[in-house]
Structures are given as C-alpha cells and as structure tokens.
Design a protein around this motif. Structure first.
Motif, PDB file in Angstrom:
ATOM      1  N   PHE A   4       0.865  -1.103   0.080  1.00  0.00           N
ATOM      2  CA  PHE A   4       0.100   0.180  -0.106  1.00  0.00           C
ATOM      3  C   PHE A   4       0.969   1.322   0.085  1.00  0.00           C
ATOM      4  O   PHE A   4       1.513   1.488   0.930  1.00  0.00           O
ATOM      5  CB  PHE A   4      -0.879   0.121   1.377  1.00  0.00           C
ATOM      6  N   TYR A   5       0.718   1.984  -0.913  1.00  0.00           N
ATOM      7  CA  TYR A   5       1.650   3.154  -1.183  1.00  0.00           C
ATOM      8  C   TYR A   5       0.735   4.485  -0.705  1.00  0.00           C
ATOM      9  O   TYR A   5      -0.343   4.643  -1.125  1.00  0.00           O
ATOM     10  CB  TYR A   5       2.137   3.455  -2.607  1.00  0.00           C
ATOM     11  N   PHE A   6       1.697   5.330   0.133  1.00  0.00           N
ATOM     12  CA  PHE A   6       1.005   6.446   0.701  1.00  0.00           C
ATOM     13  C   PHE A   6       1.301   7.521   0.156  1.00  0.00           C
ATOM     14  O   PHE A   6       2.503   7.893  -0.416  1.00  0.00           O
ATOM     15  CB  PHE A   6       1.168   6.429   2.102  1.00  0.00           C
ATOM     16  N   HIS A   7       0.444   8.779   0.022  1.00  0.00           N
ATOM     17  CA  HIS A   7       0.796   9.943  -0.454  1.00  0.00           C
ATOM     18  C   HIS A   7       1.791  10.387   0.352  1.00  0.00           C
ATOM     19  O   HIS A   7       2.230  10.463   1.449  1.00  0.00           O
ATOM     20  CB  HIS A   7      -0.484  11.176  -0.358  1.00  0.00           C
ATOM     21  N   LEU A  48       4.426   8.080  12.436  1.00  0.00           N
ATOM     22  CA  LEU A  48       4.852   8.396  13.940  1.00  0.00           C
ATOM     23  C   LEU A  48       5.350   7.431  14.555  1.00  0.00           C
ATOM     24  O   LEU A  48       6.124   7.528  15.611  1.00  0.00           O
ATOM     25  CB  LEU A  48       3.311   8.966  14.735  1.00  0.00           C
ATOM     26  N   SER A  49       4.876   5.966  14.385  1.00  0.00           N
ATOM     27  CA  SER A  49       5.122   4.836  14.928  1.00  0.00           C
ATOM     28  C   SER A  49       5.070   3.566  13.899  1.00  0.00           C
ATOM     29  O   SER A  49       4.689   3.934  12.891  1.00  0.00           O
ATOM     30  CB  SER A  49       4.524   4.481  16.335  1.00  0.00           C
ATOM     31  N   ASN A  98       0.387   9.871  10.389  1.00  0.00           N
ATOM     32  CA  ASN A  98       0.071  11.168  10.703  1.00  0.00           C
ATOM     33  C   ASN A  98      -0.465  11.882   9.264  1.00  0.00           C
ATOM     34  O   ASN A  98       0.190  11.924   8.298  1.00  0.00           O
ATOM     35  CB  ASN A  98       0.911  12.168  11.133  1.00  0.00           C
ATOM     36  N   LEU A  99      -1.857  12.215   9.214  1.00  0.00           N
ATOM     37  CA  LEU A  99      -2.289  12.909   8.077  1.00  0.00           C
ATOM     38  C   LEU A  99      -1.758  14.424   7.858  1.00  0.00           C
ATOM     39  O   LEU A  99      -1.316  14.949   8.900  1.00  0.00           O
ATOM     40  CB  LEU A  99      -3.696  12.636   7.992  1.00  0.00           C
ATOM     41  N   PRO A 100      -1.742  15.030   6.637  1.00  0.00           N
ATOM     42  CA  PRO A 100      -1.497  16.375   6.784  1.00  0.00           C
ATOM     43  C   PRO A 100      -2.399  17.356   7.683  1.00  0.00           C
ATOM     44  O   PRO A 100      -1.978  18.344   7.898  1.00  0.00           O
ATOM     45  CB  PRO A 100      -1.682  16.665   5.062  1.00  0.00           C
ATOM     46  N   ASN A 101      -3.716  16.881   8.034  1.00  0.00           N
ATOM     47  CA  ASN A 101      -4.631  17.701   8.461  1.00  0.00           C
ATOM     48  C   ASN A 101      -4.221  17.540  10.127  1.00  0.00           C
ATOM     49  O   ASN A 101      -4.897  17.889  11.000  1.00  0.00           O
ATOM     50  CB  ASN A 101      -5.960  17.615   8.223  1.00  0.00           C
ATOM     51  N   GLY A 102      -3.140  16.571  10.606  1.00  0.00           N
ATOM     52  CA  GLY A 102      -3.078  16.434  11.840  1.00  0.00           C
ATOM     53  C   GLY A 102      -3.697  14.970  12.371  1.00  0.00           C
ATOM     54  O   GLY A 102      -3.457  14.548  13.505  1.00  0.00           O
ATOM     55  N   ARG A 103      -4.559  14.575  11.744  1.00  0.00           N
ATOM     56  CA  ARG A 103      -5.270  13.486  12.334  1.00  0.00           C
ATOM     57  C   ARG A 103      -4.508  12.095  12.211  1.00  0.00           C
ATOM     58  O   ARG A 103      -3.657  12.133  11.384  1.00  0.00           O
ATOM     59  CB  ARG A 103      -6.644  13.023  11.512  1.00  0.00           C
ATOM     60  N   LYS A 104      -4.801  11.332  13.104  1.00  0.00           N
ATOM     61  CA  LYS A 104      -4.084   9.946  13.227  1.00  0.00           C
ATOM     62  C   LYS A 104      -4.623   8.862  12.636  1.00  0.00           C
ATOM     63  O   LYS A 104      -5.784   8.845  12.755  1.00  0.00           O
ATOM     64  CB  LYS A 104      -3.527   9.715  14.759  1.00  0.00           C
ATOM     65  N   VAL A 141      -6.047  -5.993   6.471  1.00  0.00           N
ATOM     66  CA  VAL A 141      -5.654  -4.589   7.323  1.00  0.00           C
ATOM     67  C   VAL A 141      -6.473  -3.556   7.645  1.00  0.00           C
ATOM     68  O   VAL A 141      -7.481  -3.369   6.841  1.00  0.00           O
ATOM     69  CB  VAL A 141      -4.550  -3.840   6.017  1.00  0.00           C
ATOM     70  N   ILE A 142      -6.580  -3.063   8.898  1.00  0.00           N
ATOM     71  CA  ILE A 142      -7.536  -2.026   9.127  1.00  0.00           C
ATOM     72  C   ILE A 142      -6.918  -0.966   9.476  1.00  0.00           C
ATOM     73  O   ILE A 142      -6.027  -0.678  10.137  1.00  0.00           O
ATOM     74  CB  ILE A 142      -8.249  -2.743  10.741  1.00  0.00           C
ATOM     75  N   PHE A 143      -7.396   0.224   8.803  1.00  0.00           N
ATOM     76  CA  PHE A 143      -7.055   1.602   9.080  1.00  0.00           C
ATOM     77  C   PHE A 143      -8.021   2.165   9.577  1.00  0.00           C
ATOM     78  O   PHE A 143      -9.333   2.151   9.362  1.00  0.00           O
ATOM     79  CB  PHE A 143      -6.772   2.355   7.765  1.00  0.00           C
ATOM     80  N   SER A 144      -7.703   2.628  10.846  1.00  0.00           N
ATOM     81  CA  SER A 144      -8.839   3.307  12.000  1.00  0.00           C
ATOM     82  C   SER A 144      -8.500   4.683  12.024  1.00  0.00           C
ATOM     83  O   SER A 144      -7.362   4.862  12.415  1.00  0.00           O
ATOM     84  CB  SER A 144      -9.091   2.338  12.862  1.00  0.00           C
ATOM     85  N   TRP A 145      -9.478   5.536  12.622  1.00  0.00           N
ATOM     86  CA  TRP A 145      -9.221   6.880  13.096  1.00  0.00           C
ATOM     87  C   TRP A 145     -10.402   7.332  13.735  1.00  0.00           C
ATOM     88  O   TRP A 145     -11.321   6.636  13.776  1.00  0.00           O
ATOM     89  CB  TRP A 145      -9.227   7.669  11.816  1.00  0.00           C
ATOM     90  N   SER A 146     -10.470   8.222  14.458  1.00  0.00           N
ATOM     91  CA  SER A 146     -11.355   8.939  15.515  1.00  0.00           C
ATOM     92  C   SER A 146     -11.787  10.314  15.006  1.00  0.00           C
ATOM     93  O   SER A 146     -11.223  11.037  14.073  1.00  0.00           O
ATOM     94  CB  SER A 146     -10.939   9.089  16.757  1.00  0.00           C
TER      95      SER A 146
END
Length: 103
Positions: free
Chosen positions: A37-40, A46-47, A52-58, A98-103
């Motif tokens: 999976f290639y990311f922008h 961060l770990s 970390n997304l450009p808007n600061g969300r994790k 694979v699970i990508f999760s955010w809040s």
C-alpha cells in the motif's frame, strides 16, 4: 486480478464510519507474496502502527505481525521523484486483513 501461473488476487474493501478494512486473498501456488500500500508523500509515520495525515489526524494500522512501513518513492511526472511511505505485508497464508482506523 489474475497473475502469472494461475495465481488469483482479490481485494475486498469495507468502508465503515471510522475505519477502512481491506481483505486480500491470493489463491494458487506461490513462493512469496507481498501486499503493498503506497501512501501520499504528505502522510508521515509516527510509529510502526500510527500514521499522521496532513491535517494532523492520526490513522492506526492493524495487521499481521509481518507488516513493515518502508521508505519508497512516488513519481508524479517524468524525471521527478518524491519520497513517500509504503506499507509492506508478507503474506503467510492465503488471506490477510488490514484495518486503517481513525477517530
């Protein structure tokens, strides 16, 4: 997608309110299989399991123990190269989630 030697790769996407589940299934005979999976380029690590997304969300990653985030490159145009990240998962069984999760 049908690959060489009758190997079949299927990817199933499940979108929920605060997560994205991606289930890959590979059928057929193979020695090694790596999911990528290639990311922008603006997404930073961060770990080992938090991006970390450009808007600061994790974004939290949940996956098998065989995952690693590696440095890679994105080629937006001829002769131009930008560093980015790539999630690599070595497939040890015929399916992986694979699970990508955010809040």
């Amino acid at each position: 997608k049908i690959l060489s030697d009758k190997i079949i790769h299927k990817r199933h996407w499940i979108i929920k309110k605060n997560s994205l589940h991606i289930v890959d299934t590979v059928k057929g005979k193979y020695k090694n299989a790596i999911l990528r999976f290639y990311f922008h380029p603006d997404i930073k690590r961060l770990s080992s399991k938090i991006l970390n997304l450009p808007n600061g969300r994790k974004v939290h990653l949940e996956c098998s123990k065989n995952m690693k985030i590696k440095k890679s490159f994105w080629y937006p145009e001829f002769g131009k190269r930008t560093e980015n990240l790539c999630l690599e998962i070595r497939l040890l069984k015929s399916n992986n989630e694979v699970i990508f999760s955010w809040s």
